[in-house]
Design a protein around this motif. Structure first.
Motif, mmCIF file in Angstrom:
data_model
loop_
_atom_site.group_PDB
_atom_site.id
_atom_site.type_symbol
_atom_site.label_atom_id
_atom_site.label_comp_id
_atom_site.label_asym_id
_atom_site.label_seq_id
_atom_site.Cartn_x
_atom_site.Cartn_y
_atom_site.Cartn_z
ATOM 1 N N PRO A 1 8.030 5.552 1.042
ATOM 2 C CA PRO A 1 7.217 4.523 1.707
ATOM 3 C C PRO A 1 5.718 4.785 1.607
ATOM 4 N N VAL A 2 5.312 6.049 1.641
ATOM 5 C CA VAL A 2 3.884 6.372 1.542
ATOM 6 C C VAL A 2 3.370 6.116 0.134
ATOM 7 N N VAL A 3 4.144 6.501 -0.866
ATOM 8 C CA VAL A 3 3.717 6.316 -2.250
ATOM 9 C C VAL A 3 3.576 4.830 -2.586
ATOM 10 N N LEU A 4 4.386 3.997 -1.990
ATOM 11 C CA LEU A 4 4.293 2.559 -2.263
ATOM 12 C C LEU A 4 2.945 1.988 -1.828
ATOM 13 N N THR A 5 2.305 2.595 -0.843
ATOM 14 C CA THR A 5 1.001 2.088 -0.408
ATOM 15 C C THR A 5 -0.086 2.341 -1.440
ATOM 16 N N HIS A 6 0.180 3.186 -2.419
ATOM 17 C CA HIS A 6 -0.814 3.457 -3.461
ATOM 18 C C HIS A 6 -1.021 2.255 -4.380
ATOM 19 N N PHE A 7 -0.124 1.296 -4.304
ATOM 20 C CA PHE A 7 -0.312 0.074 -5.078
ATOM 21 C C PHE A 7 -1.280 -0.891 -4.400
ATOM 22 N N LEU A 8 -1.768 -0.529 -3.221
ATOM 23 C CA LEU A 8 -2.748 -1.347 -2.511
ATOM 24 C C LEU A 8 -4.137 -0.797 -2.763
ATOM 25 N N GLY A 9 -5.067 -1.665 -3.114
ATOM 26 C CA GLY A 9 -6.428 -1.246 -3.381
ATOM 27 C C GLY A 9 -7.198 -0.952 -2.104
ATOM 28 N N ALA A 10 -8.397 -0.398 -2.270
ATOM 29 C CA ALA A 10 -9.226 -0.025 -1.127
ATOM 30 C C ALA A 10 -9.662 -1.236 -0.314
ATOM 31 N N GLU A 11 -9.808 -2.385 -0.958
ATOM 32 C CA GLU A 11 -10.274 -3.582 -0.274
ATOM 33 C C GLU A 11 -9.138 -4.561 0.001
ATOM 34 N N GLY A 12 -7.927 -4.071 -0.009
ATOM 35 C CA GLY A 12 -6.786 -4.915 0.312
ATOM 36 C C GLY A 12 -6.140 -5.588 -0.879
ATOM 37 N N ALA A 13 -6.734 -5.439 -2.065
ATOM 38 C CA ALA A 13 -6.127 -6.028 -3.259
ATOM 39 C C ALA A 13 -4.865 -5.251 -3.612
ATOM 40 N N GLU B 1 -1.433 -4.682 -6.282
ATOM 41 C CA GLU B 1 -0.755 -4.924 -7.549
ATOM 42 C C GLU B 1 0.630 -5.472 -7.194
ATOM 43 N N LEU B 2 0.708 -6.779 -7.070
ATOM 44 C CA LEU B 2 1.905 -7.396 -6.510
ATOM 45 C C LEU B 2 3.166 -7.093 -7.308
ATOM 46 N N GLY B 3 3.068 -7.166 -8.618
ATOM 47 C CA GLY B 3 4.241 -6.939 -9.445
ATOM 48 C C GLY B 3 4.812 -5.545 -9.296
ATOM 49 N N PRO B 4 4.032 -4.485 -9.573
ATOM 50 C CA PRO B 4 4.544 -3.126 -9.397
ATOM 51 C C PRO B 4 4.931 -2.805 -7.959
ATOM 52 N N LEU B 5 4.155 -3.330 -6.998
ATOM 53 C CA LEU B 5 4.487 -3.084 -5.597
ATOM 54 C C LEU B 5 5.841 -3.696 -5.246
ATOM 55 N N ALA B 6 6.084 -4.916 -5.686
ATOM 56 C CA ALA B 6 7.365 -5.561 -5.409
ATOM 57 C C ALA B 6 8.507 -4.825 -6.106
ATOM 58 N N ALA B 7 8.268 -4.366 -7.337
ATOM 59 C CA ALA B 7 9.306 -3.626 -8.054
ATOM 60 C C ALA B 7 9.655 -2.331 -7.336
ATOM 61 N N GLY B 8 8.626 -1.577 -6.908
ATOM 62 C CA GLY B 8 8.872 -0.334 -6.185
ATOM 63 C C GLY B 8 9.536 -0.569 -4.842
ATOM 64 N N ALA B 9 9.091 -1.612 -4.126
ATOM 65 C CA ALA B 9 9.689 -1.915 -2.829
ATOM 66 C C ALA B 9 11.146 -2.350 -2.981
ATOM 67 N N PHE B 10 11.442 -3.084 -4.038
ATOM 68 C CA PHE B 10 12.825 -3.508 -4.280
ATOM 69 C C PHE B 10 13.729 -2.303 -4.511
ATOM 70 N N PHE C 1 6.628 2.842 -12.420
ATOM 71 C CA PHE C 1 6.991 4.228 -12.711
ATOM 72 C C PHE C 1 5.890 4.954 -13.476
ATOM 73 N N ASP C 2 5.117 4.232 -14.266
ATOM 74 C CA ASP C 2 4.028 4.856 -15.014
ATOM 75 C C ASP C 2 2.849 5.221 -14.108
ATOM 76 N N GLU C 3 2.583 4.390 -13.095
ATOM 77 C CA GLU C 3 1.399 4.600 -12.267
ATOM 78 C C GLU C 3 1.642 5.566 -11.107
ATOM 79 N N GLN C 4 2.844 5.589 -10.561
ATOM 80 C CA GLN C 4 3.108 6.404 -9.384
ATOM 81 C C GLN C 4 4.371 7.242 -9.571
ATOM 82 N N PRO C 5 4.408 8.435 -8.942
ATOM 83 C CA PRO C 5 5.587 9.326 -9.066
ATOM 84 C C PRO C 5 6.736 8.864 -8.169
#
Length: 279
Positions: free
Chosen positions: A228-240, A242-251, A63-67
């Motif tokens: 769904p689009v905002v959730l992709t912002h947790f993915l880095g430019a080289e495929g890295a 942020e598993l924790g925040p991404l999983a929390a947002g996807a959940f 929630f802190d990193e993405q709207p």
């Protein structure tokens, strides 16, 4: 011997069903586990099913990193609007297709079937050009129009089955009493179609809520992007990732779909079976 064979076959079916359920549940259970794991456990070489030190830090970071709240609000507006408009358009069309067997209804049925075969990639360019001419690029209303068009074939197919399940004698009785075709549809047919209309609307809602490709192409402003689009912002430019925040947002993004499916699963199944039965 036949009873033993029948029992063995049924046991085999239950085992196959259980294996299928485990296969379907594995990604979601792993998602929940990942959402509550601290960063140290996420990087462990020996991952565990149950977090040893569960934490809510991933949700706070997400929630802190993405709207996420703004994106969820956008998704809600788009999904609700698309579902309601699709049902309002599909209900009278489905009534005509079910009650009047003409060349036009046959052609419409063919369009419903053929339209499902077109992949998204073939449709996005003409849709983009049409919306550009209408000045609807990067607007929620433009995305709503796309979702309505995309949901209409399935909504028609589903509602036609429900309309055919309504006895024509009820409509004939209303006609004898002096009701016109529109009055009959509104006063007699639509109340009987309520379960099918609800199931169709909720299915269209879930489809629009989860859709990613059209939203990615048509929405450019961050404030207008869907969940769904905002959730992709947790993915880095080289495929890295942020598993924790991404999983929390996807959940959190998955919860509305799961809740709605749990509520309407019987109605959805009934609508599909009704649509598959020929009158």
């Amino acid at each position: 011997m036949s009873l033993r064979t029948s029992g063995s076959a049924r046991a085999g079916q239950y085992v196959a069903l259980l294996g299928y359920l485990v296969f379907l549940a594995f990604p979601f259970l792993w998602l929940i586990s990942t959402a509550f794991k601290p960063a140290r456990e996420l990087g462990s070489l020996h991952p565990t099913w149950i977090p040893e030190h569960p934490t809510l830090d991933n949700f706070r970071q997400a929630f802190d990193e993405q709207p996420l709240l703004q994106a969820a609000a956008n998704s809600l507006v788009v999904a609700v609007s698309a579902a309601l408009i699709a049902v309002v358009i599909a209900t009278p069309l489905a009534y005509v297709m079910a009650r009047q067997r003409t060349g036009l209804t046959a052609a419409t049925t063919g369009w419903v079937v053929v339209s499902q075969a077109f992949p998204f990639v073939l449709l996005i360019i003409p849709l983009f050009l049409i919306l550009k001419n209408l000045h609807l690029i990067n607007t929620l209303w433009g995305l709503i129009m796309v979702y309505v068009v995309w949901a209409l074939p399935f909504a028609l197919w589903m509602l036609v089955g429900y309309v055919r399940a309504v006895p024509p004698e009820l409509e004939e009785a209303a006609s004898v009493d002096g009701a016109g075709r529109l009055r009959t549809l509104v006063s007699v047919t639509v109340p009987l179609l309520a379960p099918g209309i609800v199931a169709t609307a909720l299915f269209a809602f879930i489809t629009a809520w989860n859709e990613f490709f059209f939203a990615l192409v048509l929405l450019k402003t961050p404030e207008k992007q869907t969940l769904p689009v905002v959730l992709t912002h947790f993915l880095g430019a080289e495929g890295a990732a942020e598993l924790g925040p991404l999983a929390a947002g996807a959940f959190l993004a998955t919860l509305p779909s799961l809740v709605l499916f749990a509520i309407i699963q019987r109605r959805i199944t009934g609508g599909m079976l009704a649509g598959a039965v020929k009158s």
